[in-house]
Scaffold this active site. Structure first.
Site, PDB file in Angstrom:
ATOM      1  N   LYS A  64       0.850  -1.178   0.000  1.00 12.16           N
ATOM      2  CA  LYS A  64       0.000   0.000   0.000  1.00 12.16           C
ATOM      3  C   LYS A  64       0.889   1.232   0.000  1.00 12.16           C
ATOM      4  O   LYS A  64       1.786   1.362   0.823  1.00 12.16           O
ATOM      5  CB  LYS A  64      -0.900   0.014   1.242  1.00 12.16           C
ATOM      6  CG  LYS A  64      -1.901   1.162   1.251  1.00 12.16           C
ATOM      7  CD  LYS A  64      -2.808   1.118   2.458  1.00 12.16           C
ATOM      8  CE  LYS A  64      -2.237   1.736   3.695  1.00 12.16           C
ATOM      9  NZ  LYS A  64      -1.763   3.129   3.544  1.00 12.16           N
ATOM     10  N   THR A  65       0.642   2.104  -0.967  1.00  6.81           N
ATOM     11  CA  THR A  65       1.484   3.289  -1.140  1.00  6.81           C
ATOM     12  C   THR A  65       0.695   4.578  -0.915  1.00  6.81           C
ATOM     13  O   THR A  65      -0.534   4.600  -1.036  1.00  6.81           O
ATOM     14  CB  THR A  65       2.053   3.330  -2.573  1.00  6.81           C
ATOM     15  OG1 THR A  65       0.972   3.120  -3.506  1.00  6.81           O
ATOM     16  CG2 THR A  65       3.090   2.256  -2.790  1.00  6.81           C
ATOM     17  N   ARG A  96      -5.254   6.522  -1.926  1.00  4.85           N
ATOM     18  CA  ARG A  96      -5.439   7.908  -2.357  1.00  4.85           C
ATOM     19  C   ARG A  96      -6.530   8.644  -1.581  1.00  4.85           C
ATOM     20  O   ARG A  96      -6.539   9.855  -1.526  1.00  4.85           O
ATOM     21  CB  ARG A  96      -5.736   7.924  -3.860  1.00  4.85           C
ATOM     22  CG  ARG A  96      -6.094   9.278  -4.471  1.00  4.85           C
ATOM     23  CD  ARG A  96      -4.970  10.290  -4.319  1.00  4.85           C
ATOM     24  NE  ARG A  96      -5.329  11.572  -4.930  1.00  4.85           N
ATOM     25  CZ  ARG A  96      -6.162  12.461  -4.409  1.00  4.85           C
ATOM     26  NH1 ARG A  96      -6.761  12.217  -3.251  1.00  4.85           N
ATOM     27  NH2 ARG A  96      -6.417  13.597  -5.035  1.00  4.85           N
ATOM     28  N   LYS A  97      -7.469   7.899  -1.023  1.00  2.00           N
ATOM     29  CA  LYS A  97      -8.582   8.498  -0.262  1.00  2.00           C
ATOM     30  C   LYS A  97      -9.220   9.671  -1.020  1.00  2.00           C
ATOM     31  O   LYS A  97      -9.288  10.802  -0.543  1.00  2.00           O
ATOM     32  CB  LYS A  97      -8.133   8.963   1.127  1.00  2.00           C
ATOM     33  CG  LYS A  97      -7.658   7.829   2.023  1.00  2.00           C
ATOM     34  CD  LYS A  97      -7.474   8.282   3.458  1.00  2.00           C
ATOM     35  CE  LYS A  97      -7.012   7.175   4.384  1.00  2.00           C
ATOM     36  NZ  LYS A  97      -5.601   6.750   4.165  1.00  2.00           N
ATOM     37  N   PHE A  98      -9.726   9.377  -2.207  1.00  2.42           N
ATOM     38  CA  PHE A  98     -10.442  10.386  -2.997  1.00  2.42           C
ATOM     39  C   PHE A  98     -11.628  10.919  -2.189  1.00  2.42           C
ATOM     40  O   PHE A  98     -12.228  10.178  -1.406  1.00  2.42           O
ATOM     41  CB  PHE A  98     -10.959   9.771  -4.296  1.00  2.42           C
ATOM     42  CG  PHE A  98      -9.877   9.360  -5.256  1.00  2.42           C
ATOM     43  CD1 PHE A  98      -9.262  10.301  -6.075  1.00  2.42           C
ATOM     44  CD2 PHE A  98      -9.470   8.037  -5.343  1.00  2.42           C
ATOM     45  CE1 PHE A  98      -8.275   9.926  -6.964  1.00  2.42           C
ATOM     46  CE2 PHE A  98      -8.478   7.652  -6.238  1.00  2.42           C
ATOM     47  CZ  PHE A  98      -7.877   8.602  -7.046  1.00  2.42           C
ATOM     48  N   ASN A 103     -16.711  14.158 -11.285  1.00  4.95           N
ATOM     49  CA  ASN A 103     -15.912  14.624 -12.418  1.00  4.95           C
ATOM     50  C   ASN A 103     -14.458  14.865 -12.004  1.00  4.95           C
ATOM     51  O   ASN A 103     -13.522  14.498 -12.725  1.00  4.95           O
ATOM     52  CB  ASN A 103     -16.523  15.907 -12.988  1.00  4.95           C
ATOM     53  CG  ASN A 103     -15.804  16.356 -14.242  1.00  4.95           C
ATOM     54  OD1 ASN A 103     -15.789  15.630 -15.241  1.00  4.95           O
ATOM     55  ND2 ASN A 103     -15.171  17.521 -14.185  1.00  4.95           N
ATOM     56  N   ARG A 244       4.258   1.140  10.141  1.00  6.48           N
ATOM     57  CA  ARG A 244       5.428   1.340  10.992  1.00  6.48           C
ATOM     58  C   ARG A 244       5.761   0.123  11.836  1.00  6.48           C
ATOM     59  O   ARG A 244       6.923  -0.058  12.212  1.00  6.48           O
ATOM     60  CB  ARG A 244       5.218   2.597  11.851  1.00  6.48           C
ATOM     61  CG  ARG A 244       5.352   3.881  11.027  1.00  6.48           C
ATOM     62  CD  ARG A 244       4.792   5.075  11.745  1.00  6.48           C
ATOM     63  NE  ARG A 244       3.324   5.030  11.798  1.00  6.48           N
ATOM     64  CZ  ARG A 244       2.568   5.947  12.398  1.00  6.48           C
ATOM     65  NH1 ARG A 244       3.134   6.975  12.999  1.00  6.48           N
ATOM     66  NH2 ARG A 244       1.250   5.843  12.386  1.00  6.48           N
TER      67      ARG A 244
HETATM   68  O1  S5P Z   1      -8.503   4.682   9.091  1.00  7.31           O
HETATM   69  C1  S5P Z   1      -7.423   4.581   8.531  1.00  7.31           C
HETATM   70  C2  S5P Z   1      -7.318   4.392   7.143  1.00  7.31           C
HETATM   71  C3  S5P Z   1      -6.078   4.201   6.560  1.00  7.31           C
HETATM   72  S1  S5P Z   1      -6.028   3.747   4.889  1.00  7.31           S
HETATM   73  N1  S5P Z   1      -6.266   4.590   9.250  1.00  7.31           N
HETATM   74  C4  S5P Z   1      -5.026   4.438   8.677  1.00  7.31           C
HETATM   75  O2  S5P Z   1      -4.024   4.422   9.402  1.00  7.31           O
HETATM   76  N2  S5P Z   1      -4.905   4.289   7.303  1.00  7.31           N
HETATM   77  C5  S5P Z   1      -3.584   4.188   6.649  1.00  7.31           C
HETATM   78  O3  S5P Z   1      -2.935   3.013   7.109  1.00  7.31           O
HETATM   79  C6  S5P Z   1      -2.643   5.347   6.928  1.00  7.31           C
HETATM   80  O4  S5P Z   1      -2.756   6.335   5.922  1.00  7.31           O
HETATM   81  C7  S5P Z   1      -1.275   4.691   6.914  1.00  7.31           C
HETATM   82  O5  S5P Z   1      -0.757   4.668   5.586  1.00  7.31           O
HETATM   83  C8  S5P Z   1      -1.539   3.253   7.330  1.00  7.31           C
HETATM   84  C9  S5P Z   1      -1.220   2.945   8.783  1.00  7.31           C
HETATM   85  O6  S5P Z   1       0.147   3.090   9.042  1.00  7.31           O
HETATM   86  P1  S5P Z   1       0.803   2.654  10.428  1.00  7.31           P
HETATM   87  O7  S5P Z   1       2.238   3.047  10.273  1.00  7.31           O
HETATM   88  O8  S5P Z   1       0.124   3.384  11.537  1.00  7.31           O
HETATM   89  O9  S5P Z   1       0.637   1.149  10.541  1.00  7.31           O
END
Ligand code: S5P
Length: 278
Positions: A64-65, A96-98, A103, A244
């Protein structure tokens, strides 16, 4: 729900979307429900972390990027990422969380610097604009066989995505099963917000859940962590997203990253086996 007890492989036929099928087939084949979230700002670090983790164990299902945090981005990075995904058989999820009108999100998804739809199998969107956002994104993604997740809940303390907001998100998905394959959420969503007349007993959505950590309870900015077992066995989520917890905050030692990935992969899979055999 019935999907809670089924194997990943037996759920493939619950979906028409090719990305949903690919994800479930890959999970079954690799015996993994781990998505590695790589939130680093240097393209070389991103490639190094994928190379650190993927070849040794090949269990990772997803990377996931957040492609827009890369400082030294150019499109050759995407070509390298695509090469790695073919070599090691994993799926990309651009987080990306659009969140805009149909449009605008169609343009953000197809165009600009990142051309997300051209390489990312899966992406996600906030349901806040309503059905317009699915219309816009599906106009680009559906012809390419891509899949979408809606953020029905969030892992952060004080999240506003609760109650009727979450229920509406599930209703939006239910109307667009060809493209919306599941949710970012903290628990299973099958049947959530359905009316009494609706039969949702065989409903199946993929639940990807972030906020997973074995060594910490949270961070200093409102993130909250729980264990893979709590998420997969306790709450019926399908895929754990770990950032992390795997790549750490300072050490980029390859063997440390690989060992942490292995640890989360093993915990996540054990929790799934406990769930289906319970
Ligand atoms: O509710 C959310 C949704 C997402 S997609 N909480 C989140 O933490 N995320 C994502 O998951 C966040 O943007 C990050 O990339 C990842 C969690 O990272 P971590 O280092 O705390 O495990």
């Amino acid at each position: 729900s019935s999907a809670y007890k089924k194997t990943y492989g037996n759920r493939v036929s619950n979906f028409s979307n090719p990305t949903a099928k690919l994800i479930l087939e890959t999970m079954e084949r690799k015996k993994s429900n781990l998505a590695v979230s790589v939130d680093v700002t240097d393209a070389n670090d991103l490639l190094a972390i994928i190379e650190a983790v993927a070849p040794y164990h090949s269990h990772e299902l997803f990377f996931k990027t957040h492609i827009d945090i890369i400082q030294n981005f150019d499109f050759s990075l995407i070509e390298k990422l695509q090469h790695l995904s073919q070599k090691y058989d994993f799926v990309y999820f651009e987080d990306r969380k659009f969140a805009d009108i149909g449009n605008t999100v169609a343009l953000q998804y197809s165009s600009g610097v990142y051309k997300i739809a051209s390489w990312s199998h899966l992406t996600n969107a906030h349901p806040v604009p309503g059905l317009s956002i699915i219309k816009g994104l599906s106009s680009v993604g559906l012809p390419l066989g891509r899949g979408l997740l809606l953020l029905a809940e969030m892992s952060t303390k004080g999240s506003l995505a609760v109650g009727t907001y979450t229920e509406e998100a599930v209703r939006m998905a239910r109307q667009n099963r060809d493209f919306v394959i599941g949710f970012i959420a903290q628990k299973r969503m099958d049947g959530v917000g359905s009316s009494e007349e609706e039969d949702t007993s065989d409903e199946d959505f993929l639940i990807l859940t972030p906020g997973i950590g074995l060594d910490a309870k949270g961070d200093s900015m409102g993130q909250q962590y729980r264990t893979p077992r709590e998420a997969i066995f306790g709450s019926g989520c399908d895929i754990i997203i770990v950032g992390r917890g795997i790549y750490g905050t300072d050490s980029k030692a390859v063997d440390t990253i690989a060992a942490q990935a292995e640890r989360y992969m093993a915990e996540g899979w054990a929790a799934y086996l406990a769930r289906i055999n319970n």
